[in-house]
Scaffold this motif. Structure first.
Motif, PDB file in Angstrom:
ATOM      1  N   MET A   1       0.847  -1.182   0.000  1.00 46.43           N
ATOM      2  CA  MET A   1       0.000   0.000   0.000  1.00 46.43           C
ATOM      3  C   MET A   1       0.892   1.245   0.000  1.00 46.43           C
ATOM      4  O   MET A   1       1.882   1.309   0.695  1.00 46.43           O
ATOM      5  CB  MET A   1      -0.879   0.010   1.253  1.00 46.43           C
ATOM      6  CG  MET A   1      -1.545   1.345   1.479  1.00 46.43           C
ATOM      7  SD  MET A   1      -2.426   1.489   3.035  1.00 46.43           S
ATOM      8  CE  MET A   1      -3.618   0.211   2.831  1.00 46.43           C
ATOM      9  N   ARG A   2       0.518   2.201  -0.771  1.00 48.85           N
ATOM     10  CA  ARG A   2       1.221   3.477  -0.802  1.00 48.85           C
ATOM     11  C   ARG A   2       0.601   4.394   0.252  1.00 48.85           C
ATOM     12  O   ARG A   2      -0.608   4.595   0.284  1.00 48.85           O
ATOM     13  CB  ARG A   2       1.079   4.125  -2.182  1.00 48.85           C
ATOM     14  CG  ARG A   2       1.798   5.442  -2.268  1.00 48.85           C
ATOM     15  CD  ARG A   2       1.554   6.089  -3.636  1.00 48.85           C
ATOM     16  NE  ARG A   2       1.907   7.480  -3.551  1.00 48.85           N
ATOM     17  CZ  ARG A   2       1.085   8.451  -3.179  1.00 48.85           C
ATOM     18  NH1 ARG A   2      -0.150   8.193  -2.850  1.00 48.85           N
ATOM     19  NH2 ARG A   2       1.490   9.703  -3.134  1.00 48.85           N
ATOM     20  N   ILE A   3       1.441   4.930   1.113  1.00 49.02           N
ATOM     21  CA  ILE A   3       0.963   5.842   2.143  1.00 49.02           C
ATOM     22  C   ILE A   3       1.295   7.261   1.707  1.00 49.02           C
ATOM     23  O   ILE A   3       2.412   7.531   1.259  1.00 49.02           O
ATOM     24  CB  ILE A   3       1.609   5.516   3.504  1.00 49.02           C
ATOM     25  CG1 ILE A   3       1.175   4.109   3.934  1.00 49.02           C
ATOM     26  CG2 ILE A   3       1.247   6.552   4.549  1.00 49.02           C
ATOM     27  CD1 ILE A   3       1.770   3.623   5.208  1.00 49.02           C
ATOM     28  N   SER A  36      -9.726   4.578   2.669  1.00 52.73           N
ATOM     29  CA  SER A  36      -8.321   4.477   2.252  1.00 52.73           C
ATOM     30  C   SER A  36      -7.400   5.123   3.281  1.00 52.73           C
ATOM     31  O   SER A  36      -6.325   4.603   3.583  1.00 52.73           O
ATOM     32  CB  SER A  36      -8.111   5.141   0.893  1.00 52.73           C
ATOM     33  OG  SER A  36      -8.803   4.440  -0.112  1.00 52.73           O
ATOM     34  N   ASP A  39      -7.108   2.826   6.177  1.00 54.94           N
ATOM     35  CA  ASP A  39      -6.174   1.744   5.851  1.00 54.94           C
ATOM     36  C   ASP A  39      -4.725   2.207   6.004  1.00 54.94           C
ATOM     37  O   ASP A  39      -3.867   1.451   6.483  1.00 54.94           O
ATOM     38  CB  ASP A  39      -6.402   1.235   4.430  1.00 54.94           C
ATOM     39  CG  ASP A  39      -7.696   0.464   4.267  1.00 54.94           C
ATOM     40  OD1 ASP A  39      -8.284   0.034   5.288  1.00 54.94           O
ATOM     41  OD2 ASP A  39      -8.131   0.292   3.107  1.00 54.94           O
ATOM     42  N   GLU A  40      -4.458   3.442   5.610  1.00 56.56           N
ATOM     43  CA  GLU A  40      -3.112   3.987   5.756  1.00 56.56           C
ATOM     44  C   GLU A  40      -2.731   4.103   7.232  1.00 56.56           C
ATOM     45  O   GLU A  40      -1.604   3.767   7.617  1.00 56.56           O
ATOM     46  CB  GLU A  40      -2.997   5.343   5.063  1.00 56.56           C
ATOM     47  CG  GLU A  40      -3.072   5.236   3.556  1.00 56.56           C
ATOM     48  CD  GLU A  40      -2.914   6.566   2.850  1.00 56.56           C
ATOM     49  OE1 GLU A  40      -2.158   7.421   3.355  1.00 56.56           O
ATOM     50  OE2 GLU A  40      -3.539   6.743   1.790  1.00 56.56           O
ATOM     51  N   GLU A  42      -3.871   2.260   9.641  1.00 57.96           N
ATOM     52  CA  GLU A  42      -3.643   0.887  10.118  1.00 57.96           C
ATOM     53  C   GLU A  42      -2.258   0.403   9.702  1.00 57.96           C
ATOM     54  O   GLU A  42      -1.548  -0.238  10.493  1.00 57.96           O
ATOM     55  CB  GLU A  42      -4.719  -0.067   9.586  1.00 57.96           C
ATOM     56  CG  GLU A  42      -6.062   0.094  10.250  1.00 57.96           C
ATOM     57  CD  GLU A  42      -6.081  -0.276  11.728  1.00 57.96           C
ATOM     58  OE1 GLU A  42      -5.098  -0.846  12.263  1.00 57.96           O
ATOM     59  OE2 GLU A  42      -7.097   0.016  12.380  1.00 57.96           O
ATOM     60  N   GLU A  43      -1.862   0.692   8.474  1.00 55.74           N
ATOM     61  CA  GLU A  43      -0.539   0.310   7.993  1.00 55.74           C
ATOM     62  C   GLU A  43       0.554   0.998   8.813  1.00 55.74           C
ATOM     63  O   GLU A  43       1.550   0.369   9.199  1.00 55.74           O
ATOM     64  CB  GLU A  43      -0.397   0.670   6.515  1.00 55.74           C
ATOM     65  CG  GLU A  43       0.943   0.309   5.918  1.00 55.74           C
ATOM     66  CD  GLU A  43       1.157  -1.179   5.740  1.00 55.74           C
ATOM     67  OE1 GLU A  43       2.322  -1.592   5.628  1.00 55.74           O
ATOM     68  OE2 GLU A  43       0.169  -1.938   5.717  1.00 55.74           O
ATOM     69  N   LEU A  44       0.372   2.267   9.098  1.00 55.08           N
ATOM     70  CA  LEU A  44       1.343   3.002   9.908  1.00 55.08           C
ATOM     71  C   LEU A  44       1.434   2.434  11.321  1.00 55.08           C
ATOM     72  O   LEU A  44       2.525   2.311  11.888  1.00 55.08           O
ATOM     73  CB  LEU A  44       0.990   4.492   9.945  1.00 55.08           C
ATOM     74  CG  LEU A  44       1.228   5.230   8.632  1.00 55.08           C
ATOM     75  CD1 LEU A  44       0.531   6.588   8.646  1.00 55.08           C
ATOM     76  CD2 LEU A  44       2.717   5.380   8.357  1.00 55.08           C
ATOM     77  N   ARG A  45       0.308   2.072  11.884  1.00 58.34           N
ATOM     78  CA  ARG A  45       0.303   1.476  13.224  1.00 58.34           C
ATOM     79  C   ARG A  45       1.023   0.134  13.229  1.00 58.34           C
ATOM     80  O   ARG A  45       1.696  -0.212  14.199  1.00 58.34           O
ATOM     81  CB  ARG A  45      -1.126   1.291  13.738  1.00 58.34           C
ATOM     82  CG  ARG A  45      -1.813   2.601  14.088  1.00 58.34           C
ATOM     83  CD  ARG A  45      -3.240   2.395  14.563  1.00 58.34           C
ATOM     84  NE  ARG A  45      -3.252   1.593  15.771  1.00 58.34           N
ATOM     85  CZ  ARG A  45      -4.120   0.613  16.006  1.00 58.34           C
ATOM     86  NH1 ARG A  45      -5.051   0.300  15.126  1.00 58.34           N
ATOM     87  NH2 ARG A  45      -4.074  -0.071  17.123  1.00 58.34           N
ATOM     88  N   ALA A  46       0.913  -0.612  12.120  1.00 59.05           N
ATOM     89  CA  ALA A  46       1.538  -1.932  12.034  1.00 59.05           C
ATOM     90  C   ALA A  46       3.046  -1.858  11.779  1.00 59.05           C
ATOM     91  O   ALA A  46       3.783  -2.764  12.156  1.00 59.05           O
ATOM     92  CB  ALA A  46       0.866  -2.752  10.935  1.00 59.05           C
ATOM     93  N   THR A  47       3.492  -0.784  11.148  1.00 54.27           N
ATOM     94  CA  THR A  47       4.892  -0.709  10.730  1.00 54.27           C
ATOM     95  C   THR A  47       5.742   0.249  11.561  1.00 54.27           C
ATOM     96  O   THR A  47       6.945   0.322  11.353  1.00 54.27           O
ATOM     97  CB  THR A  47       5.000  -0.291   9.255  1.00 54.27           C
ATOM     98  OG1 THR A  47       4.361   0.981   9.067  1.00 54.27           O
ATOM     99  CG2 THR A  47       4.357  -1.330   8.340  1.00 54.27           C
TER     100      THR A  47
END
Length: 80
Positions: A1-3, A36, A39-40, A42-47
């Motif tokens: 995913m592109r943030i 969207s 989702d970004e 969530e991705e930031l929280r995961a990484t």
């Protein structure tokens, strides 16, 4: 995913809630769907390693995106 870069930089710098809300509003105004952006987040929280207080800030902004907040704090108007 592109943030989106603005959101990535803000989280990496532990930007405050108002800055995150402004970025979200800017993204929404350019046509990025709220889902969207969520989702970004969530991705930031995961990484990214976030302290509890800052994660709470992100969760508060996420709540404002999905409407899980008082109507005057929502980033996306209710469809009601």
């Amino acid at each position: 995913m592109r943030i989106h870069r603005s959101l990535l930089v803000a989280v990496e710098q532990s930007a405050g809630e108002n800055v995150l809300r402004d970025i979200c509003l800017s993204l929404l105004n350019t046509g990025v769907p709220a889902d969207s952006i969520l989702d970004e987040f969530e991705e930031l929280r995961a990484t990214h390693t976030l302290d509890d207080e800052y994660e709470d800030t992100l969760l508060d902004v996420m709540d404002s995106l999905c409407g899980w907040c008082s109507p005057n704090h929502a980033l996306v108007p209710s469809a009601a």
